[in-house]
Design an enzyme around this catalytic site. Structure first.
Site, PDB file in Angstrom:
ATOM      1  N   TRP A  71      -8.924  15.754  17.477  1.00 14.34           N
ATOM      2  CA  TRP A  71      -9.821  16.232  16.418  1.00 14.34           C
ATOM      3  C   TRP A  71      -9.546  17.696  16.095  1.00 14.34           C
ATOM      4  CZ3 TRP A  71     -13.282  20.202  15.949  1.00 14.34           C
ATOM      5  CH2 TRP A  71     -14.146  20.162  14.832  1.00 14.34           C
ATOM      6  N   ASP A 120     -13.716  11.782  13.917  1.00 14.63           N
ATOM      7  CA  ASP A 120     -14.807  12.671  13.511  1.00 14.63           C
ATOM      8  C   ASP A 120     -16.077  11.865  13.221  1.00 14.63           C
ATOM      9  OD1 ASP A 120     -15.494  15.547  12.364  1.00 14.63           O
ATOM     10  OD2 ASP A 120     -16.251  14.073  10.927  1.00 14.63           O
ATOM     11  N   TYR A 146      -7.999  19.265  12.622  1.00  9.47           N
ATOM     12  CA  TYR A 146      -8.858  20.180  11.861  1.00  9.47           C
ATOM     13  C   TYR A 146      -8.120  21.489  11.564  1.00  9.47           C
ATOM     14  CZ  TYR A 146     -13.178  22.539  10.443  1.00  9.47           C
ATOM     15  OH  TYR A 146     -14.141  23.199   9.733  1.00  9.47           O
TER      16      TYR A 146
END
Length: 278
Positions: A215, A235, A219
């Site tokens: 994640w 997410d 990001y």
């Protein structure tokens, strides 16, 4: 865009007032403040105040590039939306927000620290921690801007965070160690967070760092490296949005398979899904 930035504005470092975004910065050893607001037509008006010095061509170039990245000004939004609109799940989202862009980051190190702080907590919780971090480990502006008295500090440097006791800010010790790991890694390799030849190459460099998972890596790749096919499939916000739209919550694996149809613009699809319910 302004709503996204306002929700994530770090105290003493950023502020959104009306249709203006303002922040402090330090570049080339010089501190200053800037503001971005709507200009004539479809332009943005960038205003800069440098503490007691003139702007050099090099600094102007850096400021413009960073502002363009943060506001996603180089995107061909019409093309991206046209290609995503063939998907029935995304069609109503695209129609509701036809000009939606993916917010970028002002600085790679700042964004990486934000991303780690945001692991497994709410946006509001992460911003409280980030504001505390800036207050304790950031540097005060040498010359505050009278137009923006809220801006009092610049973000902490990798050198400062590499040796700081970050768990003392009120986070799990493991997360403090991850922050220190990121800071030391950037000191060892200043190009670590810069765009790479491919999304996979960029992700591999991030995933080698202890405490950086899928994640966080996606990001950072999306918001700073500007890899527009980055997609953090696990997410919670994305999974909840799809559940709301189709009536059934997918697994991360199922969502990743569904997102194959959105390549090479999975990041834009993610931004539209994150907007569901807002």
């Amino acid at each position: 865009m302004l709503g996204f930035l306002a929700m994530r504005a770090i105290g003493a470092l950023e502020v959104v007032q009306g249709d203006v975004y303002a922040r402090s910065f330090e570049l080339e050893g010089r501190q200053g403040t800037l503001s971005v607001r709507p200009g004539p037509g479809e332009q943005l008006d960038l205003r800069v105040r440098l503490a007691g010095q003139d702007l050099t061509p090099s600094l102007i170039g850096q400021l413009v590039r960073r502002a363009r990245r943060q506001f996603d000004l180089d995107a061909d939004v019409q093309r991206i939306h046209r290609e995503l609109a063939v998907d029935s799940l995304l069609q109503p989202l695209l129609a509701a927000r036809p000009g939606l862009r993916v917010p970028g980051a002002w600085d790679g190190f700042e964004l990486a620290i934000r991303a780690v702080l945001g692991q497994q907590i709410t946006v509001q919780g992460a911003i409280r921690l980030a504001s505390r971090l800036v207050a304790v480990h950031g540097r005060p502006l040498a010359l505050p801007d009278p137009d923006w008295p809220e801006l009092t500090h610049v973000f902490a440097t990798p050198g400062a965070l590499a040796v700081a006791d970050l768990a003392a800010l009120g986070m799990p010790a493991s997360r403090g160690r991850t922050l220190s790991t990121v800071a030391r890694a950037v000191l060892d390799d200043p190009q670590l967070l810069e765009p790479k030849a491919s999304l996979q190459h960029g992700l591999e460099g991030l995933l080698r760092l202890g405490g950086i998972g899928d994640w966080t890596a996606h990001y950072i790749a999306l918001r700073h490296m500007r890899e527009m096919d980055a997609f953090p499939a696990a997410d919670v916000g994305l999974l909840n949005a799809v559940a709301l739209l189709q009536g059934q919550r997918p697994t991360a694996r199922q969502l990743l398979a569904r997102a194959e149809a959105w390549r090479p613009w999975r990041g834009y699809a993610a931004q539209h899904l994150w907007s569901v319910g807002n």
